[in-house]
Write a protein that holds these residues in place. Structure first.
Motif, PDB file in Angstrom:
ATOM      1  N   THR A 199      18.142  -0.592  16.313  1.00  0.00           N
ATOM      2  CA  THR A 199      19.536  -0.443  16.737  1.00  0.00           C
ATOM      3  C   THR A 199      20.130  -1.807  17.073  1.00  0.00           C
ATOM      4  O   THR A 199      21.254  -2.126  16.671  1.00  0.00           O
ATOM      5  CB  THR A 199      19.627   0.497  17.963  1.00  0.00           C
ATOM      6  N   SER A 241      19.012  -4.787  16.017  1.00  0.00           N
ATOM      7  CA  SER A 241      19.084  -5.575  14.779  1.00  0.00           C
ATOM      8  C   SER A 241      20.286  -5.177  13.937  1.00  0.00           C
ATOM      9  O   SER A 241      21.003  -6.029  13.401  1.00  0.00           O
ATOM     10  CB  SER A 241      17.794  -5.425  13.972  1.00  0.00           C
ATOM     11  N   ASN A 242      20.528  -3.861  13.811  1.00  0.00           N
ATOM     12  CA  ASN A 242      21.676  -3.392  13.034  1.00  0.00           C
ATOM     13  C   ASN A 242      22.997  -3.835  13.664  1.00  0.00           C
ATOM     14  O   ASN A 242      23.915  -4.260  12.954  1.00  0.00           O
ATOM     15  CB  ASN A 242      21.650  -1.876  12.882  1.00  0.00           C
ATOM     16  N   TYR A 294      26.355  -0.090  20.484  1.00  0.00           N
ATOM     17  CA  TYR A 294      27.006  -1.288  19.961  1.00  0.00           C
ATOM     18  C   TYR A 294      27.778  -2.016  21.074  1.00  0.00           C
ATOM     19  O   TYR A 294      27.666  -3.226  21.232  1.00  0.00           O
ATOM     20  CB  TYR A 294      27.938  -0.907  18.807  1.00  0.00           C
ATOM     21  N   ASP A 329      25.817  -6.342  12.054  1.00  0.00           N
ATOM     22  CA  ASP A 329      27.241  -5.988  11.906  1.00  0.00           C
ATOM     23  C   ASP A 329      28.126  -7.077  12.466  1.00  0.00           C
ATOM     24  O   ASP A 329      29.195  -7.338  12.044  1.00  0.00           O
ATOM     25  CB  ASP A 329      27.554  -4.667  12.606  1.00  0.00           C
TER      26      ASP A 329
END
Length: 181
Positions: free
Chosen positions: A174, A176-177, A138, A181
């Motif tokens: 990963t 895209s998520n 992230y 968020d």
């Protein structure tokens, strides 16, 4: 990666040979001999590495003003990456002899430009290693977007989730998520 010092090279282009690479063609493969460097004048090339299992990862994109092949040339090594023209490209090829005997001797400011190019690549690679070692996926994605927006002076990013994932060595899901968020 794009450098703004192309104008410096005008005085030395006569020492090189103009080459044109069509988009979507392979310029070099791992194991190729390196006998010259290339100054990219137009277009974009992609430098990527491939694992023993065949997984390919993009290391970086190089644009106008970038130098290709100097690390392997000066180290006396063979090419270790796949280098592909992403789009039609124009470059100037400078042989090892012309680089050492003429370019560096007659144009010391271009020697400094070569060192700047090498240092920039070294900095990028060390930063990538550090980020992949210490940052979560992230945080890497966030840092990537922040740096891209700063370098382009724009909040518009026209890269697919797949391209971003490839550049960061992550899975598309990963990315895209994290974006979701």
């Amino acid at each position: 990666m794009e450098f703004q010092n192309q104008h410096m090279w005008e005085k030395a282009l006569h020492l090189g040979r103009k080459v044109i690479w069509k988009g979507k063609t392979c310029i070099h493969r791992p194991g190729d001999d390196v006998t010259s460097i290339f100054l990219i004048r137009e277009g974009t090339i992609k430098v990527s590495a491939t694992s023993a299992e065949g997984v390919q990862r993009t290391l970086w994109f190089m644009g106008p003003g970038s130098i290709l092949g100097e690390a392997a040339l000066f180290a006396g090594q063979k090419n270790t990456h796949y280098i592909d023209a992403v789009e039609d490209c124009v470059a100037y090829e400078f042989s090892h002899g012309n680089v050492v005997e003429r370019l560096l001797v007659d144009h010391p400011d271009l020697g400094e430009a070569l060192l700047t190019n090498l240092a920039t690549k070294s900095y990028i690679m060390s930063t990538q290693v550090e980020e992949s070692t210490f940052l979560s996926a992230y945080r890497r994605i966030c840092r990537f977007f922040y740096g891209l927006c700063l370098s382009r002076n724009s909040r518009q990013i026209s890269l697919s989730h797949s391209v971003i994932a490839e550049l960061l060595g992550l899975h598309r899901v990963t990315v895209s998520n994290a974006i979701g968020d």
